[in-house]
Design a protein around this motif. Structure first.
Motif, short mmCIF file in Angstrom:
data_model
loop_
_atom_site.label_atom_id
_atom_site.label_comp_id
_atom_site.label_asym_id
_atom_site.label_seq_id
_atom_site.Cartn_x
_atom_site.Cartn_y
_atom_site.Cartn_z
N CYS B 94 16.79 -56.26 -44.65
CA CYS B 94 17.55 -55.16 -45.25
C CYS B 94 18.02 -54.23 -44.15
O CYS B 94 17.24 -53.43 -43.63
CB CYS B 94 16.67 -54.42 -46.26
N THR B 95 19.29 -54.34 -43.78
CA THR B 95 19.84 -53.52 -42.71
C THR B 95 21.15 -52.90 -43.15
O THR B 95 21.72 -53.29 -44.18
CB THR B 95 20.08 -54.35 -41.43
N GLY B 96 21.64 -51.96 -42.37
CA GLY B 96 22.94 -51.34 -42.67
C GLY B 96 22.90 -50.58 -43.97
O GLY B 96 21.98 -49.80 -44.23
N SER B 97 23.91 -50.82 -44.83
CA SER B 97 23.99 -50.08 -46.10
C SER B 97 22.76 -50.32 -46.96
O SER B 97 22.33 -49.43 -47.71
CB SER B 97 25.26 -50.48 -46.85
N CYS B 98 22.18 -51.50 -46.88
CA CYS B 98 20.96 -51.79 -47.65
C CYS B 98 19.85 -50.80 -47.30
O CYS B 98 19.10 -50.34 -48.17
CB CYS B 98 20.50 -53.23 -47.36
N ALA B 99 19.78 -50.42 -46.02
CA ALA B 99 18.74 -49.50 -45.59
C ALA B 99 18.99 -48.08 -46.07
O ALA B 99 18.12 -47.21 -45.94
CB ALA B 99 18.60 -49.52 -44.07
N GLY B 100 20.18 -47.81 -46.60
CA GLY B 100 20.43 -46.52 -47.23
C GLY B 100 19.82 -46.48 -48.61
O GLY B 100 19.19 -45.49 -49.00
N THR B 101 20.00 -47.56 -49.35
CA THR B 101 19.41 -47.64 -50.69
C THR B 101 17.90 -47.81 -50.60
O THR B 101 17.16 -47.29 -51.44
CB THR B 101 20.03 -48.82 -51.45
N TRP B 102 17.46 -48.54 -49.59
CA TRP B 102 16.03 -48.83 -49.42
C TRP B 102 15.61 -48.39 -48.02
O TRP B 102 15.47 -49.22 -47.10
CB TRP B 102 15.78 -50.34 -49.61
N PRO B 103 15.38 -47.10 -47.83
CA PRO B 103 15.01 -46.63 -46.48
C PRO B 103 13.67 -47.22 -46.03
O PRO B 103 12.68 -47.19 -46.76
CB PRO B 103 14.87 -45.11 -46.67
N PRO B 104 13.64 -47.77 -44.83
CA PRO B 104 12.40 -48.39 -44.33
C PRO B 104 11.33 -47.32 -44.07
O PRO B 104 11.66 -46.19 -43.71
CB PRO B 104 12.84 -49.05 -43.03
N LEU B 105 10.08 -47.71 -44.24
CA LEU B 105 8.97 -46.81 -43.88
C LEU B 105 8.76 -46.98 -42.37
O LEU B 105 7.90 -47.75 -41.92
CB LEU B 105 7.70 -47.16 -44.66
N ALA B 106 9.55 -46.24 -41.62
CA ALA B 106 9.57 -46.40 -40.17
C ALA B 106 8.43 -45.61 -39.53
O ALA B 106 7.99 -44.59 -40.06
CB ALA B 106 10.90 -45.94 -39.61
N VAL B 107 7.99 -46.12 -38.41
CA VAL B 107 6.93 -45.46 -37.64
C VAL B 107 7.31 -45.59 -36.16
O VAL B 107 7.86 -46.61 -35.74
CB VAL B 107 5.55 -46.08 -37.94
N ALA B 108 6.99 -44.55 -35.41
CA ALA B 108 7.38 -44.54 -34.00
C ALA B 108 6.73 -45.71 -33.25
O ALA B 108 5.61 -46.14 -33.57
CB ALA B 108 6.95 -43.22 -33.36
N LYS B 109 7.45 -46.21 -32.26
CA LYS B 109 6.91 -47.28 -31.42
C LYS B 109 5.57 -46.86 -30.81
O LYS B 109 5.43 -45.73 -30.33
CB LYS B 109 7.88 -47.60 -30.29
N GLY B 110 4.61 -47.74 -30.86
CA GLY B 110 3.30 -47.44 -30.28
C GLY B 110 2.35 -46.76 -31.24
O GLY B 110 1.17 -46.61 -30.93
N SER B 111 2.87 -46.32 -32.40
CA SER B 111 2.00 -45.68 -33.38
C SER B 111 1.52 -46.72 -34.40
O SER B 111 2.19 -47.72 -34.65
CB SER B 111 2.74 -44.56 -34.11
N THR B 112 0.39 -46.43 -35.00
CA THR B 112 -0.20 -47.35 -35.98
C THR B 112 -0.26 -46.65 -37.34
O THR B 112 -0.79 -45.54 -37.43
CB THR B 112 -1.63 -47.75 -35.57
N PRO B 113 0.24 -47.27 -38.38
CA PRO B 113 0.14 -46.66 -39.71
C PRO B 113 -1.33 -46.55 -40.14
O PRO B 113 -2.15 -47.39 -39.79
CB PRO B 113 0.89 -47.63 -40.62
N THR B 114 -1.62 -45.52 -40.90
CA THR B 114 -2.99 -45.24 -41.32
C THR B 114 -3.15 -45.58 -42.80
O THR B 114 -2.27 -45.30 -43.61
CB THR B 114 -3.30 -43.75 -41.10
N ALA B 115 -4.32 -46.15 -43.14
CA ALA B 115 -4.60 -46.50 -44.53
C ALA B 115 -5.27 -45.34 -45.24
O ALA B 115 -6.29 -44.83 -44.77
CB ALA B 115 -5.50 -47.74 -44.58
N GLY B 116 -4.69 -44.93 -46.36
CA GLY B 116 -5.32 -43.92 -47.19
C GLY B 116 -6.29 -44.58 -48.15
O GLY B 116 -6.55 -45.79 -48.08
#
Lengths: 257, 182
Positions: B94-116
């Motif tokens: 999902c890129t381009g216009s698709c990413a407008g409708t479905w914004p990715p849960l982006a995280v900065a390079k080198g960072s790790t997402p945390t589990a709640g």
């Protein structure tokens, strides 16, 4: 999907339409032909239709309003289907299905995706437009759900015979009419607000350089998702829907003197 | 006649020079274009600048009960997270216009997402995100997206929509799509 052949995902470098214009501009300057320069800028007196290599890229607003034109024609088709349902007449299922599929693919996936990706984020932080943008996003969502419902029902029995017999088919006709009416009622003001408020606001809030990049992006995405001559082929499909519903002759909308 | 020949020669030379200049200008424009397509149709590793997508250093994936669906994954603001079937095998389609409708849960390079709470940390991961130029958070190897139509937290309006070439489903904490209801 965004990985089709010949897409902007392709690793090979593309020569953009703006680049072609730039190159053509160099040719014009080199040859000192001012008449061709006029063609590039759309000015001059020659009419300018004989130089197929020089085509101005539509601005983002112009591109989006052209897509709204496609939607307007489908809204007319939806209204005609609703009138037939109200009159207990047959509804050509092929016309309705193709119209709704065009809405799903071209309007809701593509056109609204462009707005949600490139237009709304540029205005949402402005307090003058924040509430409007939120309303438009909610309407996009409602439209997508209405379309899903229309597509589901349109695959069933929409004949006049079904209107006469109490049962699921008649209920489906009633539900379909409600969905079509809601869709038309919502999208007429929706696109009018976008044309008169949102797109001018985008133009005012965005630099010329970025507007040019957006114009290129919109054209690239349309070609990537729908192929070359996308608009012509989409309009041809709309014309097919209109043909089935007796709407193909624009003259029939002209009132008698 | 004798005067016409030099004039013709000058015209030919001028035309050749003009053509060469045009080719040179076009090549320079192509080389210097900021829109040169990189992988996935964006501006290369820096991502798609036209999308203006943020990539925070801290991303927390949580859970929330959404009426009609049960427990689903959400971002830190309570917005439902979705998976896209064509993204199977750890890809971001999902890129381009698709990413407008479905914004990715982006995280900065080198960072790790945390589990709640309720989220399995072992299921979390990242993939390179061509939209933001950073990473996209994954769960059970599927990239996670929000839906533009979820303007409020606690809704899942994108559930089971067929859009952008495939169906979208809210992601459950066990790493499977929620398919029970709409």
């Amino acid at each position: 999907m965004n990985d089709s052949a010949g897409s902007i995902n392709s690793p090979r470098r593309r020569v953009s339409r703006r680049t072609m214009l730039f190159g053509a501009g160099g040719l014009v300057i080199g040859a000192g032909v001012t008449e061709s320069a006029n063609l590039l800028t759309g000015s001059g007196s020659s009419g300018g239709s004989d130089d197929s290599a020089v085509v101005a890229v539509p601005s983002p607003g112009e591109e989006l309003m052209t897509e709204h034109g496609v939607l307007k024609r489908i809204l007319l088709a939806y209204r005609a289907c609703s009138d037939r349902l109200a009159a207990g007449a047959d509804v050509p299922a092929g016309a309705l299905l193709d119209g709704a599929q065009l809405v799903a693919d071209y309007v809701e996936s593509f056109h609204e995706g462009l707005e949600e990706a490139y237009v709304f984020p540029r205005l949402r932080a402005d307090s003058r437009y924040a509430a409007l943008i939120e309303t438009l996003l909610v309407q996009h969502d409602r439209g997508r759900h209405l379309t899903a419902g229309i597509l589901a029902v349109a695959a069933g029995d929409l004949s006049a015979r079904a209107a006469d017999v109490p049962g699921p088919a008649r209920s489906a006709r009633t539900a379909l009419k409600t969905q079509l009416d809601q869709f038309v009622r919502m999208y007429e003001p929706h696109e009018a607000w976008e044309d008169t408020v949102v797109y001018p606001a985008l133009r005012a809030a965005t630099s010329g350089r970025v507007l040019n990049e957006l114009a290129e992006r919109f054209a690239d995405e349309e070609n990537r998702q729908f192929g070359d001559a996308a608009l012509a082929r989409i309009v041809q499909r709309v014309a097919g829907v209109e043909q089935q519903l007796g709407l193909a002759d624009l003259n029939t909308f002209t009132p008698n003197p | 006649m004798s005067g016409a020949v030099p004039a013709l020669a000058v015209a030919v030379v001028a035309a050749v020079v003009a053509a060469l200049v045009a080719v040179l200008v076009a090549l320079l424009a192509a080389c210097g274009s900021p829109k040169a397509a990189g992988p996935n149709g964006t501006n290369g590793p820096a991502g798609d600048a036209l999308l203006q997508l943020p990539a925070p250093t801290q991303v927390v994936v949580q859970t929330r009960i959404v009426p009609g669906l049960g427990t689903v994954l959400t971002d830190s603001t309570g917005h439902t997270l979705y998976m896209f079937s064509p993204d199977a095998r750890s890809r971001v389609s999902c890129t381009g216009s698709c990413a407008g409708t479905w914004p990715p849960l982006a995280v900065a390079k080198g960072s790790t997402p945390t589990a709640g709470s309720g989220v399995e940390a072992s299921q979390l991961g990242t993939l390179a995100d061509p939209n933001s130029g950073a990473d996209i958070t994954t769960y059970a190897r599927y990239p996670l997206y929000r839906y533009a139509g979820d303007v409020s937290a606690g809704t899942a309006n994108g559930q089971h929509l067929f859009l952008n070439g495939g169906p979208w489903y809210a992601m459950s904490p066990d790493g499977t799509p929620v398919v029970a209801a709409e």
